[in-house]
Design an enzyme around this catalytic site. Structure first.
Site, PDB file in Angstrom:
ATOM      1  N   SER A  96      -3.863  -0.965  10.802  1.00  0.00           N
ATOM      2  CA  SER A  96      -4.141  -0.255   9.549  1.00  0.00           C
ATOM      3  C   SER A  96      -4.484   1.192   9.809  1.00  0.00           C
ATOM      4  CB  SER A  96      -5.335  -0.936   8.867  1.00  0.00           C
ATOM      5  OG  SER A  96      -5.808  -0.166   7.785  1.00  0.00           O
TER       6      SER A  96
ATOM      7  N   LYS B  55      -9.802  -4.034  13.072  1.00  0.00           N
ATOM      8  CA  LYS B  55      -8.367  -3.787  13.294  1.00  0.00           C
ATOM      9  C   LYS B  55      -8.167  -3.028  14.611  1.00  0.00           C
ATOM     10  CE  LYS B  55      -6.309  -6.063  10.405  1.00  0.00           C
ATOM     11  NZ  LYS B  55      -5.155  -6.932  10.696  1.00  0.00           N
TER      12      LYS B  55
ATOM     13  N   TYR C  47     -14.105  -3.361   8.613  1.00  0.00           N
ATOM     14  CA  TYR C  47     -12.686  -3.751   8.561  1.00  0.00           C
ATOM     15  C   TYR C  47     -11.864  -2.920   9.559  1.00  0.00           C
ATOM     16  CZ  TYR C  47      -7.853  -3.843   7.088  1.00  0.00           C
ATOM     17  OH  TYR C  47      -6.489  -3.934   7.102  1.00  0.00           O
TER      18      TYR C  47
HETATM   19  C1  WQD Z   1      -6.223   4.340  -3.366  1.00  0.00           C
HETATM   20  C2  WQD Z   1      -6.651   5.603  -4.090  1.00  0.00           C
HETATM   21  C3  WQD Z   1      -9.001   5.705  -4.580  1.00  0.00           C
HETATM   22  C4  WQD Z   1      -8.988   2.285  -7.311  1.00  0.00           C
HETATM   23  C5  WQD Z   1      -7.796   0.770   1.275  1.00  0.00           C
HETATM   24  C6  WQD Z   1      -8.262   0.551   2.669  1.00  0.00           C
HETATM   25  C7  WQD Z   1      -7.103   0.590   3.608  1.00  0.00           C
HETATM   26  C8  WQD Z   1      -6.047  -0.403   3.199  1.00  0.00           C
HETATM   27  C9  WQD Z   1      -5.639  -0.160   1.791  1.00  0.00           C
HETATM   28  C10 WQD Z   1      -6.062  -2.650   3.960  1.00  0.00           C
HETATM   29  C11 WQD Z   1      -7.955   6.176  -3.562  1.00  0.00           C
HETATM   30  C12 WQD Z   1      -8.182   5.640  -5.848  1.00  0.00           C
HETATM   31  C13 WQD Z   1      -8.597   3.282  -6.437  1.00  0.00           C
HETATM   32  C14 WQD Z   1      -9.427   2.660  -8.616  1.00  0.00           C
HETATM   33  C15 WQD Z   1      -9.038   4.976  -8.064  1.00  0.00           C
HETATM   34  N1  WQD Z   1      -6.566  -1.714   3.319  1.00  0.00           N
HETATM   35  N2  WQD Z   1      -8.627   4.603  -6.790  1.00  0.00           N
HETATM   36  N3  WQD Z   1      -9.428   3.991  -8.942  1.00  0.00           N
HETATM   37  O1  WQD Z   1      -9.092   2.998  -0.344  1.00  0.00           O
HETATM   38  O2  WQD Z   1      -6.927   4.258   0.045  1.00  0.00           O
HETATM   39  O3  WQD Z   1      -7.300   2.106   1.150  1.00  0.00           O
HETATM   40  O4  WQD Z   1      -6.787  -0.165   0.952  1.00  0.00           O
HETATM   41  O5  WQD Z   1      -5.675  -3.552   4.286  1.00  0.00           O
HETATM   42  O6  WQD Z   1      -7.554   0.304   4.872  1.00  0.00           O
HETATM   43  O7  WQD Z   1      -9.196   1.547   3.004  1.00  0.00           O
HETATM   44  O8  WQD Z   1      -6.874   2.087  -1.240  1.00  0.00           O
HETATM   45  O9  WQD Z   1      -5.973   1.268  -3.374  1.00  0.00           O
HETATM   46  O10 WQD Z   1      -8.498   1.259  -3.012  1.00  0.00           O
HETATM   47  O11 WQD Z   1      -7.319   3.423  -3.344  1.00  0.00           O
HETATM   48  O12 WQD Z   1      -9.078   6.158  -8.429  1.00  0.00           O
HETATM   49  O13 WQD Z   1      -9.813   1.833  -9.459  1.00  0.00           O
HETATM   50  O14 WQD Z   1      -6.894   5.268  -5.454  1.00  0.00           O
HETATM   51  O15 WQD Z   1     -10.048   6.632  -4.733  1.00  0.00           O
HETATM   52  O16 WQD Z   1      -7.830   7.562  -3.614  1.00  0.00           O
HETATM   53  P1  WQD Z   1      -7.650   2.963  -0.116  1.00  0.00           P
HETATM   54  P2  WQD Z   1      -7.177   1.904  -2.791  1.00  0.00           P
END
Ligand code: WQD
Length: 313
Positions: free
Chosen positions: A121, A149, A145
């Site tokens: 990841s 990884k 997490y």
């Molecule tokens: C994406 C963007 C949020 C929800 C995580 C893990 C990573 C991987 C994928 C693994 C960000 C914004 C989100 C919401 C928002 N995991 N957002 N409102 O945090 O980039 O990555 O998931 O298996 O390791 O860290 O993914 O989809 O949560 O967020 O504004 O309700 O969307 O701030 O910029 P993230 P995400």
């Protein structure tokens, strides 16, 4: 044709990897404990070994399998994957993700399987000081997490060096989209499914901050379509079959997409407005996480072919 043991094959990403391997003419056996995986994602003619990676009998399960079938390698995806959950119950993550990888390596060696594709990841990088982030970037994960990884990668690399395995660790950036409704990510907490849900329910999706140092003030991520990601596994399998051992590879598109751009893409795809509200920043979110995806293009000849519109559709 080759045969791969696919752990976590009944999951969201695993079921897409399974489909891609088969579409490329390979065969696969799935090992999944169905803790989050669904049999509805598996074609009827795929063998399912329903086992937990931490079972003491895992080496026997694999040895028995290799007596019946020629298994060329392991694609190891089975893991826990929620960042906030990993903060709440870190030992569960160490046990399943690190312990599960160690158990899988031992079982594979016992059964004489010498090729290993490991699901990693972008979370291994943590706070990134470079943009885009290449594989040499320091790995300083900020969540349990991400730590598990990274520890899994280390275990695979060290064991491969000691035992002469060939291996790769695919560092996924933000995976999204699906090949079909049946294979979609269920109950997901990631941005794209949440935005789609907002269209369906009319309840606004929260945008975590619009005051970030980015062009439109919302966070940038490198979203990669799960079918492109699945094809990266097929390319990795082919490289390992040639005896190559590519090590760690980013899987992304080299392109940052903002939260508002994701919302616009879903509006475009669905032909309906997305209700959203700007709320406070989410603690721990980096402003931008974008892959330098040049190494995988050079080493595996893989490039993503699907953009954000395909993920939003
Ligand atoms: C994406 C963007 C949020 C929800 C995580 C893990 C990573 C991987 C994928 C693994 C960000 C914004 C989100 C919401 C928002 N995991 N957002 N409102 O945090 O980039 O990555 O998931 O298996 O390791 O860290 O993914 O989809 O949560 O967020 O504004 O309700 O969307 O701030 O910029 P993230 P995400």
């Amino acid at each position: 044709m080759s045969t791969w043991l696919l752990t976590g094959g009944a999951g969201y990403i695993g079921s897409h990897v399974l489909a891609a391997l088969r579409a490329a003419g390979h065969d696969a056996v799935v090992l999944d404990d169905l803790s989050t995986g669904l049999t509805s994602r598996l074609p009827d003619d795929v063998e399912l070994l329903r086992h937990d990676l931490l079972e003491p009998g895992l080496p026997d399960v694999l040895t028995d399998l290799t007596r019946r079938r020629d298994v060329d390698g392991v694609v190891h995806l089975a893991a826990k994957k929620s960042v906030p959950e990993s903060v709440a119950v870190p030992l569960d993550y160490y046990e399943h993700n690190v312990g599960g990888t160690v158990a899988m390596l031992r079982a594979a060696a016992t059964a004489g399987i010498g090729r290993f594709v490991y699901s990693s990841s972008a979370a291994v990088y943590g706070e990134t000081s470079a943009e885009p982030v290449a594989e040499e970037h320091p790995t300083l994960p900020t969540s349990p997490y991400g730590e598990t990884k990274l520890a899994g990668e280390w275990a695979v690399r060290r064991y491969a060096e000691a035992e002469g395995l060939v291996w790769t660790a695919l560092r996924y950036f933000n995976v999204a989209g699906s090949a079909s409704a049946a294979l979609a990510d269920r109950g997901a907490t990631n941005l794209l499914p949440l935005v789609m849900r907002a269209v369906d329910t009319g309840r606004p999706v929260q945008v975590f901050g619009d005051d970030w140092p980015t062009p439109d003030g919302t966070c940038l991520r490198d979203y990669v379509h799960v079918e492109d990601l699945a094809e990266a596994h097929v390319a990795a399998a082919a490289a390992l079959l040639e005896g190559r051992s590519p090590g760690a590879l980013n899987v992304g598109r080299n392109e940052g997409t903002s939260v508002l751009e994701v919302i616009r893409a879903v509006e475009e795809a669905r032909g309906r407005p997305v209700p959203y509200e700007i709320v406070a920043r989410r603690p721990g979110d980096p402003a931008r996480v974008v892959a330098d995806a040049s190494r995988i293009a050079t080493v595996l000849g893989w490039r993503a072919s699907r953009g954000i519109a395909a993920m939003a559709g």
